[in-house]
Design an enzyme around this catalytic site. Sequence first.
Site, short mmCIF file in Angstrom:
data_model
loop_
_atom_site.label_atom_id
_atom_site.label_comp_id
_atom_site.label_asym_id
_atom_site.label_seq_id
_atom_site.Cartn_x
_atom_site.Cartn_y
_atom_site.Cartn_z
N LYS A 80 1.16 -0.92 0.32
CA LYS A 80 -0.31 0.37 0.26
C LYS A 80 0.76 1.06 -0.26
CE LYS A 80 -3.80 1.75 2.21
NZ LYS A 80 -5.12 2.02 3.60
N SER A 164 -9.69 1.87 2.55
CA SER A 164 -8.78 2.33 1.41
C SER A 164 -7.71 1.32 0.88
CB SER A 164 -8.37 3.79 1.86
OG SER A 164 -7.55 2.96 3.26
N SER A 188 -9.81 -0.55 6.56
CA SER A 188 -9.60 -0.57 5.07
C SER A 188 -8.97 -1.80 4.56
CB SER A 188 -8.22 0.71 5.02
OG SER A 188 -9.14 1.95 5.38
N1 GLN Z 1 -13.60 3.72 5.71
C1 GLN Z 1 -12.90 4.45 7.44
C2 GLN Z 1 -11.88 6.17 6.59
O1 GLN Z 1 -12.10 6.61 5.50
C3 GLN Z 1 -11.87 3.72 7.22
C4 GLN Z 1 -10.58 3.81 6.33
C5 GLN Z 1 -9.32 2.70 7.43
O2 GLN Z 1 -9.48 2.16 7.74
N2 GLN Z 1 -8.47 3.63 6.14
O3 GLN Z 1 -11.64 6.04 7.38
#
Ligand code: GLN
Length: 494
Positions: A80, A164, A188
């Site tokens: 990532k 994400s 994410s």
């Molecule tokens: N979707 C969640 C957010 O937008 C979690 C994102 C994540 O785990 N980095 O914060």
Amino acid sequence: MRELLTRSAGELASEVAKGAVGAEELTRASLDAIASRDGRLGAFLTVQADAALAAARAVDDKRRRGERLGPLAGVPIGIKDAILVEGAPATAASRVLTRRGGADPNEGFCAPYEATSVARLRAADAVLVGKTNMDELAMGSSTENSGFFPTKNPHDEARIPGGSSGGSAVAVAANMTTLSLGSDTGGSIRQPASLCGVVGVKPTYGRVSRYGLIAFASSLDQIGVFSRDTRGAALALGVIAGHDPADATSVARDVPGWARSCEESVAGLRVGVPSEYFADGVEPAVRARVEAAIAALGEEGATVVPVSLPATRFAVATYYILATAEASSNLSRFDGVRFGLRVEKPGDSLETMYERTRGAGFGAEVKRRIVLGTFVLSSGYYDAYYLRAQRARTVIRRDFDRVFEAVDVLATPTSPTVAFKLGERTADPLSMYLADVCTLPASLAGLPAISVPCGAAEPPGGGPPLPVGLQLIAPAWQEARLFTAAAAVERSLS
Ligand code: GLN
């Protein structure tokens, strides 16, 4: 060639160790798959082909010299883009981490050092092939917030892969790599794993070093793994886990042999099913797949126990206060002074330079989070929002402590829906935030959780079936139970 990449990490590593498959051959297969598929899917921001081939040749040479190879010998892995690979661009899909604020991720900030998790993968003889796309600075649930381009779901390219860590999920789901690293702050890893039909595991907070991870919300961020199968996830997590003095939140605890946990029986395991996770917003077809997976655990000898986690309803609000508060502070480092983008005009004051840089470098969602986070921390509102959210977090954690006196793991849907269409939720941040309703509580409580594929379900408007994931949550440091239960679900469906 592609067929090679459909095989599991453990199997490939042992073939490479025997010399039956070359690390270079495997790396070429991965690079070829990326070249032929990724133009459509957008899973990779940058590909380090030369470095990958050189690393693969070094693994093959090591074998020829008769040296012992690591547990991930020759296995291609995507990283990532929020995780630093020394010498490779690292933008976290934000233009604020590019030199000119432009559309080319290859112009990204070049990482001057390596994340501990990445260094450990290298030491295990894995081959890093490229940096994967994500929502900008890990904020989002669909990978549509990338500062560069969205990633598409390989099961239906009109749909999102989740986020994400969408690029990392797609790299594995579309057989471009065998494994990938993601980060999970509120879901994410688990949510995109679920929507793309792969395994995704987020360890206990403190289990994996965050050194070299571009921070979003430090009390929640954890690095974890995507894999085609549970055993591959267990192997890879075993490689990256363990104490690291460079991360003060990393905990010195033994890392058990999780690959072995995948072989154990679930007989006698008490599986709690919290009613709050099966509420109205869950698509009926998703619910049916998840219930079938839980029933399969029952058939294997697990005891299925209905439980209740009433504080679940506070999770979304609590998370979006705490995560934005922490982000507003963490993101202050992107100011045009030390790295990445700087936008200034002659005669600008320092403050104007900050404003221009941040105004040009951050996308809309990141700005929204900074504004929210700054607000909840501001004097006069701190007690009403931030402090109350901290208390709610404690209530959520206690809910888990209580149910884990009666059960060993919890089983829930990972996502209330299958993958939604690109663009469907971008205009409505709240509907996007609700994509995380099932994954946020474990994050707030610092607990380990895994998403394992449990079949496919038709989307509400009709169409070909799309992957569904079962989420399993364990008490802190009990990842072994996740692997045992997930592997049993996997076996029951194969
Ligand atoms: N979707 C969640 C957010 O937008 C979690 C994102 C994540 O785990 N980095 O914060």
